[in-house]
Scaffold this motif. Structure first.
Motif, PDB file in Angstrom:
ATOM      1  N   SER A   1       3.600  15.068  -8.020  1.00 60.30           N
ATOM      2  CA  SER A   1       2.284  14.684  -8.535  1.00 60.30           C
ATOM      3  C   SER A   1       1.595  13.692  -7.606  1.00 60.30           C
ATOM      4  N   ALA A   2       2.426  12.882  -6.933  1.00 62.62           N
ATOM      5  CA  ALA A   2       1.867  11.852  -6.044  1.00 62.62           C
ATOM      6  C   ALA A   2       1.239  12.440  -4.787  1.00 62.62           C
ATOM      7  N   VAL A   3       1.581  13.685  -4.445  1.00 58.54           N
ATOM      8  CA  VAL A   3       1.003  14.251  -3.213  1.00 58.54           C
ATOM      9  C   VAL A   3      -0.080  15.293  -3.516  1.00 58.54           C
ATOM     10  N   VAL A   4      -0.487  15.386  -4.775  1.00 61.61           N
ATOM     11  CA  VAL A   4      -1.541  16.347  -5.125  1.00 61.61           C
ATOM     12  C   VAL A   4      -2.859  15.905  -4.501  1.00 61.61           C
ATOM     13  N   SER A   5      -3.534  16.872  -3.870  1.00 66.28           N
ATOM     14  CA  SER A   5      -4.809  16.524  -3.237  1.00 66.28           C
ATOM     15  C   SER A   5      -5.957  16.828  -4.194  1.00 66.28           C
ATOM     16  N   ALA A   6      -7.104  16.247  -3.890  1.00 62.77           N
ATOM     17  CA  ALA A   6      -8.266  16.395  -4.767  1.00 62.77           C
ATOM     18  C   ALA A   6      -8.666  17.866  -4.878  1.00 62.77           C
ATOM     19  N   GLU A   7      -8.592  18.563  -3.736  1.00 69.64           N
ATOM     20  CA  GLU A   7      -8.983  19.970  -3.756  1.00 69.64           C
ATOM     21  C   GLU A   7      -7.727  20.833  -3.913  1.00 69.64           C
ATOM     22  N   ALA A   8      -7.687  21.627  -4.969  1.00 60.27           N
ATOM     23  CA  ALA A   8      -6.513  22.467  -5.228  1.00 60.27           C
ATOM     24  C   ALA A   8      -6.346  23.503  -4.115  1.00 60.27           C
ATOM     25  N   PRO A   9      -5.114  23.705  -3.630  1.00 60.70           N
ATOM     26  CA  PRO A   9      -4.889  24.694  -2.570  1.00 60.70           C
ATOM     27  C   PRO A   9      -4.967  26.116  -3.122  1.00 60.70           C
ATOM     28  N   GLN A  10      -5.349  27.050  -2.252  1.00 63.77           N
ATOM     29  CA  GLN A  10      -5.344  28.447  -2.687  1.00 63.77           C
ATOM     30  C   GLN A  10      -3.912  28.987  -2.732  1.00 63.77           C
ATOM     31  N   LEU A  11      -3.077  28.404  -1.863  1.00 62.89           N
ATOM     32  CA  LEU A  11      -1.743  28.956  -1.691  1.00 62.89           C
ATOM     33  C   LEU A  11      -0.707  27.837  -1.681  1.00 62.89           C
ATOM     34  N   ALA A  12       0.376  28.034  -2.423  1.00 62.25           N
ATOM     35  CA  ALA A  12       1.491  27.078  -2.376  1.00 62.25           C
ATOM     36  C   ALA A  12       2.770  27.834  -2.042  1.00 62.25           C
ATOM     37  N   PHE A  13       3.495  27.366  -1.028  1.00 64.37           N
ATOM     38  CA  PHE A  13       4.809  27.936  -0.733  1.00 64.37           C
ATOM     39  C   PHE A  13       5.891  27.030  -1.314  1.00 64.37           C
ATOM     40  N   VAL A  14       6.892  27.628  -1.933  1.00 62.02           N
ATOM     41  CA  VAL A  14       7.996  26.880  -2.521  1.00 62.02           C
ATOM     42  C   VAL A  14       9.290  27.494  -1.989  1.00 62.02           C
ATOM     43  N   VAL A  15      10.095  26.688  -1.311  1.00 63.03           N
ATOM     44  CA  VAL A  15      11.358  27.161  -0.736  1.00 63.03           C
ATOM     45  C   VAL A  15      12.494  26.693  -1.650  1.00 63.03           C
ATOM     46  N   VAL A  16      13.264  27.643  -2.191  1.00 61.62           N
ATOM     47  CA  VAL A  16      14.280  27.330  -3.195  1.00 61.62           C
ATOM     48  C   VAL A  16      15.620  27.919  -2.749  1.00 61.62           C
ATOM     49  N   ASP A  17      16.686  27.122  -2.860  1.00 60.35           N
ATOM     50  CA  ASP A  17      17.981  27.638  -2.377  1.00 60.35           C
ATOM     51  C   ASP A  17      18.517  28.788  -3.234  1.00 60.35           C
ATOM     52  N   GLY A  18      18.292  28.739  -4.551  1.00 61.22           N
ATOM     53  CA  GLY A  18      18.805  29.800  -5.402  1.00 61.22           C
ATOM     54  C   GLY A  18      20.299  29.947  -5.228  1.00 61.22           C
ATOM     55  N   LEU A  19      20.744  31.178  -5.047  1.00 66.70           N
ATOM     56  CA  LEU A  19      22.176  31.444  -4.945  1.00 66.70           C
ATOM     57  C   LEU A  19      22.646  31.602  -3.512  1.00 66.70           C
ATOM     58  N   SER A  20      21.760  31.408  -2.542  1.00 64.55           N
ATOM     59  CA  SER A  20      22.194  31.558  -1.163  1.00 64.55           C
ATOM     60  C   SER A  20      21.489  30.562  -0.246  1.00 64.55           C
ATOM     61  N   ARG A  21      22.163  29.480   0.025  1.00 71.25           N
ATOM     62  CA  ARG A  21      21.650  28.511   0.985  1.00 71.25           C
ATOM     63  C   ARG A  21      21.474  29.179   2.341  1.00 71.25           C
ATOM     64  N   ALA A  22      22.400  30.086   2.668  1.00 70.31           N
ATOM     65  CA  ALA A  22      22.353  30.762   3.967  1.00 70.31           C
ATOM     66  C   ALA A  22      21.060  31.555   4.141  1.00 70.31           C
ATOM     67  N   ALA A  23      20.543  32.116   3.055  1.00 68.38           N
ATOM     68  CA  ALA A  23      19.302  32.897   3.150  1.00 68.38           C
ATOM     69  C   ALA A  23      18.153  31.998   3.593  1.00 68.38           C
ATOM     70  N   ILE A  24      18.082  30.798   3.017  1.00 68.45           N
ATOM     71  CA  ILE A  24      17.020  29.855   3.374  1.00 68.45           C
ATOM     72  C   ILE A  24      17.195  29.419   4.821  1.00 68.45           C
ATOM     73  N   GLU A  25      18.406  29.043   5.165  1.00 69.30           N
ATOM     74  CA  GLU A  25      18.644  28.526   6.514  1.00 69.30           C
ATOM     75  C   GLU A  25      18.419  29.586   7.590  1.00 69.30           C
TER      76      GLU A  25
END
Lengths: 272, 461
Positions: free
Chosen positions: A110-134
């Motif tokens: 919440s502290a890094v929310v900017s005044a203008e909402a972004p059109q696109l947000a990327f979220v990187v999540v480890d899920g069940l495979s850290r290796a997939a992210i890395e």
């Protein structure tokens, strides 16, 4: 078995398959041969080893700070977060907590929310495979971020979430007020594919969004859908989703089929 | 209104029917996650005792999910056949278990009862049954369906050939189809899970499957397991669709999370039937289910996952499917924690499906994040085969390289056929013999097949 001489050798037990050459066409475990109707010892034990390794990989969580630093080094604002899950064991049994940010992470985001909402947000999540992210998240973003820039879409800070589920992206998207949220998540590891990345696109994601509102690109990895190709596919879906104002099952992927999937040539089995 | 059971001076109380059903359910992680499970084995046993005393007709008067707000409840209650129910209308759940286990109840009796049973009744009796009861009763049932062959006859054991590929590459898929056919797999269906739901990609695969089936005159059916609306669009565009697939659940909200309603399923069934591609029957739907989907979708209404799974069969039977299977271990340890819970759930699902008159198969499977292994699957496979499971999956070496989980292999199916003397569907068995792949008498695979596959096998050397 019924031979009269007990010392005479029995016939070879394992009957090989004649189509081993077809293994070039698929990573599937074809042409294993058989002993009786069963799996030959060699393949049975190779499977045991593959399973042991895959099961072990499940228990490794991502270091979100280290990964966020890699993103920042590319000039992309990033923030390290954690789901409401306490540890890896709880991650496996409490999907409800894996779908939510921890209180501290929600506050930090919440502290890094900017005044203008972004059109696109990327979220990187480890899920069940850290290796997939890395292995595949950076190559994917290396292809996707320039496409977003070229299209003129504004992109929010990239959230990196430890011990998260797909739906943790809904909370991130909601806090950032992003139009479309794209989650990159480590898929459940397979025996032959421990590093498969899934990409989920959700228009208007918010806490409580369900799966019919998402579009998914799965099996993103070298031996599956290469990250750059997956980014191109995402780009097509993003354009459609921005244009139509929704995502999910109602947004049909009608992009032309690539030459590779179209067969391009003849099918060896049908001759057509 | 509540329910109670007294043990000595201690009285166990269950506030609602949903609470009673949930607490009577054998232990599983999904019910614990939902907060509806029994606190301990004693409370579970008390709930089972109380449930055994419950009149079956209670389920007609007290819907577990509200009639007004849930179209699955309306479907179940509005289509309930009171005449078929009449012979057991006076029984309690416990009486019903006792009856099912008698020799008086055979396949014909079960078939006649099926329209009179609601999914909740089937679920209730399963909860107070042991694993062996679930096997004994299910193996009496004979549910026969037809499209290009006859599935579910006594003594038969069918397989879905599942030739998935990580990029939907048609030649890679064809390689697995060939491997599977050589191992006698594919009489239930040759069914591909596509990586993408892209219409052009699905159209390409539909055409390829149809080419394979026609080229080798295989008495089986093909299916691309895409979303039902994608299949409808493909039919619209003239694609050769044999079976239409859809994942379904036991509440309206679960189905909404899958992007379907009963009316969409009806439309799909009618559109698929209109193609008239079946040669011996017109069962055109293929459904998959699995315990835990309703909780996962946030649409469980405080009802335990096994009861909701049985309600999914209530949805399935309205559309006369060719095939239904529970994908029992796919959902993961949040819902079924280990091999023991997967075993129990697989037997319950098969039992309930057969009791409700469905051609019930099982994807005997686990993921790498569940505490389960090949030995657990061998146990479930063997028990389900004894129970007369309609079909199982067939994957090369048990490793699905697209969906990233482990299910039964081509070899596993041959094992079950061998130890129990089971045969594939009759038309398919005849084809295996005619094409020189198998010797019908001894169920043996021929080392050097003659016939139509010779050329392609020579070329593959």
């Amino acid at each position: 078995m019924s031979g009269s001489d007990p010392k005479s050798a029995l016939p070879a037990a394992v009957v090989p398959d004649r189509w081993e050459a077809l293994r070039e066409l698929t990573p599937a475990r074809i042409a294993l041969g058989h002993t009786g109707v069963s799996l030959p010892t060699k393949h049975h034990l190779a499977f045991q080893m593959a399973h042991a390794r895959a099961a072990k990989a499940v228990h490794e969580a991502l270091d979100p700070d280290a990964f966020a630093a890699l993103l920042a080094a590319r000039g992309w604002p990033a923030i390290a977060l954690s789901s409401a899950v306490a540890d890896r064991t709880e991650y496996l049994t409490r999907p409800d907590r894996g779908r939510r940010l921890s209180d501290a992470s929600r506050t930090a985001l919440s502290a890094v929310v900017s005044a203008e909402a972004p059109q696109l947000a990327f979220v990187v999540v480890d899920g069940l495979s850290r290796a997939a992210i890395e292995s595949h998240a950076l190559p994917f973003l290396d292809a996707a971020m320039p496409m977003a820039a070229e299209a003129g879409w504004t992109v929010g800070p990239i959230a990196v979430v430890r011990n998260g589920r797909v739906a943790v992206g809904d909370e991130v998207g909601e806090v950032l007020a992003a139009t479309i949220t794209v989650v990159l998540i480590g898929e459940r590891p397979g025996l032959s594919s421990p590093d498969s990345l899934g990409v989920y696109l959700t228009h208007g994601a918010k806490v409580g969004t369900t799966d019919e509102a998402r579009n998914c690109i799965s099996n993103v990895r070298g031996a599956g859908l290469p990250p750059a190709d997956a980014a191109a596919k995402l780009f097509w879906l993003l354009k459609e989703s921005f244009g139509r104002g929704f995502s999910g099952v109602a947004l049909k992927d009608d992009a032309p089929v690539s030459q590779a999937i179209d067969g391009g040539g003849q099918n060896f089995l049908t001759g057509r | 209104m509540g329910y109670k059971y007294a043990v000595g001076h201690e009285v166990h109380r269950f506030d609602t029917l949903a609470v009673l059903m949930a607490k009577a359910t054998p232990r599983r992680s999904g019910d614990e996650l939902a907060g509806v499970a029994a606190a301990d084995p004693e409370e579970r046993a008390a709930a089972q005792l109380a449930l055994a005393d419950l009149p079956l007709k209670t389920f007609l008067d007290e819907p577990l999910v509200p009639y007004e707000s849930d179209e699955v409840t309306r479907l179940i209650l509005d289509s309930h056949d009171r005449d078929a129910f009449a012979p057991i209308a006076h029984l309690t759940v416990g009486d019903f278990r006792d009856l099912l286990l008698t020799d008086d109840v055979d396949g014909a009796v079960l078939a006649a009862l099926a329209p009179g049973l609601t999914p909740e009744m089937a679920a209730a009796v399963s909860k107070i049954s042991r694993n062996q009861d679930l096997v004994l009763v299910a193996q009496k049932a004979e549910v026969v369906t037809r499209f290009r062959n006859t599935i579910g006859l006594k003594g038969r054991f069918s397989t879905r050939l599942q030739p998935n590929h990580p990029t939907d590459d048609p030649n890679g898929i064809a390689a697995v189809i060939l491997d599977g056919l050589m191992y006698g797999s594919g009489d239930a269906v040759i069914g591909i899970n596509p990586v993408s739901d892209s219409i052009p990609a699905v159209m390409t695969l539909l055409k390829m499957l149809d080419d394979v089936i026609q080229t080798y005159a295989i008495p089986t059916q093909g299916c691309i397991l895409s979303h039902v609306t994608t299949s409808l669009e493909c039919i619209e565009r003239g694609a050769p669709v044999d079976l239409t697939f859809q994942s379904i659940g036991g509440t309206e909200g679960t189905n909404r999370s899958f992007g379907v309603t009963l009316s969409i399923l009806q439309e799909a069934m009618e559109a698929t039937r209109s193609l008239k591609r079946g040669t011996v029957g017109d069962n055109v739907m293929y459904f998959e289910t699995g315990q835990g989907s309703a909780l996962s979708a946030g649409a469980h209404h405080g009802v335990d996952q096994q009861t909701l799974e049985a309600r999914a069969y209530g949805v399935a039977r309205a559309f006369s499917p060719l095939l239904v299977n529970t994908v029992v271990g796919f959902i993961g340890p949040e819902y079924l924690y280990d091999g023991r819970q997967i075993l129990r759930a697989g037997l319950e699902d098969h039992f309930c499906g057969k009791l409700l008159g469905l051609p019930m198969g099982c994807d005997i499977c686990y993921t790498n994040h569940a505490d389960a292994d090949q030995n657990d699957m061998d146990t479930l496979l063997t028990m389900l085969a004894v129970a007369g499971v309609t079909y199982i999956m067939g994957i090369p070496g048990s490793d699905d390289v697209m969906l990233n989980y482990q299910t039964t292999s081509f070899h596993d199916a041959l094992y079950a056929r061998r130890v129990l003397g089971r045969q594939p569907a009759p038309e398919f068995a005849a084809w295996l013999e005619k094409t020189g792949l198998f010797d019908g008498e001894t169920l043996t695979r021929r080392a050097s097949p003659s016939g139509p596959f010779q050329a392609v096998l020579e070329a593959a050397r």
